[in-house]
Scaffold this active site. Structure first.
Site, PDB file in Angstrom:
ATOM      1  CG  HIS A 108      -0.405   0.209   2.546  1.00 36.45           C
ATOM      2  ND1 HIS A 108       0.338  -0.902   3.169  1.00 36.45           N
ATOM      3  CD2 HIS A 108      -0.176   1.138   3.302  1.00 36.45           C
ATOM      4  CE1 HIS A 108       0.948  -0.432   4.139  1.00 36.45           C
ATOM      5  NE2 HIS A 108       0.645   0.593   4.496  1.00 36.45           N
ATOM      6  CE  LYS A 135      -6.458   2.101   3.962  1.00 39.57           C
ATOM      7  NZ  LYS A 135      -6.334   0.453   3.802  1.00 39.57           N
ATOM      8  NE  ARG A 234      -5.639 -11.018  18.835  1.00 36.94           N
ATOM      9  CZ  ARG A 234      -4.453 -10.837  18.032  1.00 36.94           C
ATOM     10  NH1 ARG A 234      -4.296 -11.528  16.893  1.00 36.94           N
ATOM     11  NH2 ARG A 234      -3.608  -9.966  18.126  1.00 36.94           N
ATOM     12  CD  GLU A 302      -1.893 -11.756  14.338  1.00 41.05           C
ATOM     13  OE1 GLU A 302      -2.450 -11.811  15.357  1.00 41.05           O
ATOM     14  OE2 GLU A 302      -1.210 -10.875  13.900  1.00 41.05           O
ATOM     15  CE  LYS A 372       5.160  -4.702  10.352  1.00 47.25           C
ATOM     16  NZ  LYS A 372       4.012  -3.755  10.479  1.00 47.25           N
TER      17      LYS A 372
END
Length: 436
Positions: A108, A135, A234, A302, A372
């Protein structure tokens, strides 16, 4: 008669001026629209890159790549683009050619990071589905589209989701690409999912050998364990995507039990799945019902993959599996002091954004990928790892190396511009034999 000749001369003069003026406009437009990749001034090697192999005495590193403008014109010359972006254009071994992989890449932002990730994992026998967030800006989408059109085995997802962090849309993006990959004519063997902030540690050859090793041959890598009590919120309560975020629905509305009496697991959203398992995910009633049930859960990616990987009848399932599988090298904040000694960059959502000081830990982990990286925050970390990785890739190549593939070479200190490579050693995965 004199007046006629004068008018004729004036006309010819005006015509000549018009021709010159129009030619100038045409040439200017032609030059400005000439498809090209804009090469800027060559950059130096990243400072304090601790993972580059030791130099042969009397040699120095010479960089072959230069920073470029990654905004590619729609009519860019694809052959030149592939060369100037240093893409590898032939399979580097028969072993890799016979075991094609599929990749799902969800992106993105940070166009440069995506291009460098793609060229690091690209080989012509593999297949790549790129999901661009709905987006993303129009310029970003156009740039990605202009790039992927130059590769017959790289394509955009047929359906683009508006992806929300921890939302169902993130899972849906992977599934959209998985459907497209199943329709692609190449019969790939395994599918691996990536995001734009990942970068490989293992080469394509190492990936193939790792996944074909005795531990993982025919088995899925979807690490995880039975859902711990502290994470059960969750899937116990209902969630929805609202205003670009995921929030509880109503006043803590609870969910019903999972379908087919499934036990819900919790694990990583990243995986390496067999083709047969991907078919099972897309076609089986168990997978479809779990998907439907997961629509209003928090971060369903997940639990979805790891739960299905513990279903006994699922192809390649790992019913008794846990956290095994070197999918990602990630520095989690809550594991500081245990699995790592801190983040040299900075934490975002409790995940370390790597700096060069983190790279020795990254490569020693020897996972498939690292996460990351941010080119806007710490560009030198990605720069350093990329040079290390490409040099390793070419050292393992069993075909003649083309000059355009090189990002860095060893050259004699006394000779400017004369390239000469040397044999350097890298850590090998268990069972690897790069001389075969």
């Amino acid at each position: 008669m004199v007046q006629l000749e004068s008018a004729k001369c004036s006309f010819l003069l005006c015509l000549g001026i018009c021709i010159i003026f129009c030619s100038a406009i045409y040439l200017k437009a032609k030059i400005s629209n000439t498809p090209k990749v804009s090469v800027l001034s060559c950059q130096l090697l990243p400072e304090n890159c601790p993972i580059l192999p030791s130099l042969t005495p009397g040699f120095r590193w010479e960089r072959q790549d230069c920073p470029i403008n990654y905004i590619v014109d729609a009519k860019a010359n694809c052959s030149r683009l592939r060369s100037e972006l240093h893409f590898i254009t032939v399979p580097l071994s028969k072993e890799e050619e016979d075991y094609p992989l599929a990749f799902i890449i969800t992106i993105h932002k940070e166009l440069e990071a995506f291009v460098r990730l793609l060229r690091a994992i690209y080989t012509p026998q593999n297949v790549y589905c790129v999901h661009v967030d709905a987006k993303a800006s129009g310029d970003y989408k156009r740039s990605v589209r202009n790039l992927v059109r130059c590769f017959p085995n790289v394509f955009l997802a047929s359906v683009s989701e508006r992806v929300m962090y921890a939302g169902f849309s993130r899972l849906k993006a992977d599934l959209n690409c998985m459907k497209d990959l199943m329709r692609f004519p190449v019969k790939w063997r395994r599918v691996i999912n990536l995001c734009g902030q990942d970068f490989p540690i293992q080469t394509n050859l190492e990936l193939v050998r790792y996944m074909q090793g005795s531990e993982w041959r025919g088995k899925n890598m979807a690490p995880g364990v039975k859902q711990p009590s502290y994470i059960q919120y969750r899937t116990r309560f209902q969630y929805e995507e609202v205003n670009d975020s995921v929030a509880p629905r109503g006043k803590g509305q609870t969910k019903g039990p999972p379908p087919h009496n499934l036990t819900i697991y919790f694990g990583t959203a990243y995986y390496s799945l067999t083709r047969a398992f991907a078919q099972y995910v897309l076609n089986s009633a168990v997978a479809k019902d779990l998907l439907s049930w997961s629509r209003d859960t928090f971060s369903p990616d997940e639990h979805y993959w790891v739960t299905l990987n513990h279903v006994e009848e699922a192809p390649g399932s790992n019913v008794n599996g846990g956290w095994e599988g070197n999918i990602r090298a990630i520095k989690w904040k809550d594991q500081e002091g245990a699995s790592h000694q801190g983040c040299k960059g900075r934490y975002i959502r409790d995940i370390c954004i790597f700096r060069t000081g983190d790279l020795l830990w990254v490569v020693e982990k020897y996972s498939m990928f690292a996460n990351k990286f941010e080119t806007t925050s710490f560009p030198e970390a990605l720069d350093c790892l990329e040079l290390w990785h490409r040099h390793k890739v070419l050292q393992q190549a069993l075909v003649p190396v083309q000059p355009s593939w090189q990002l860095i070479t060893e050259v004699p200190k006394s000779t400017e511009g004369q390239q000469q490579s040397s044999t350097l050693s890298y850590p090998q995965i268990k069972g690897s034999n790069f001389s075969s």
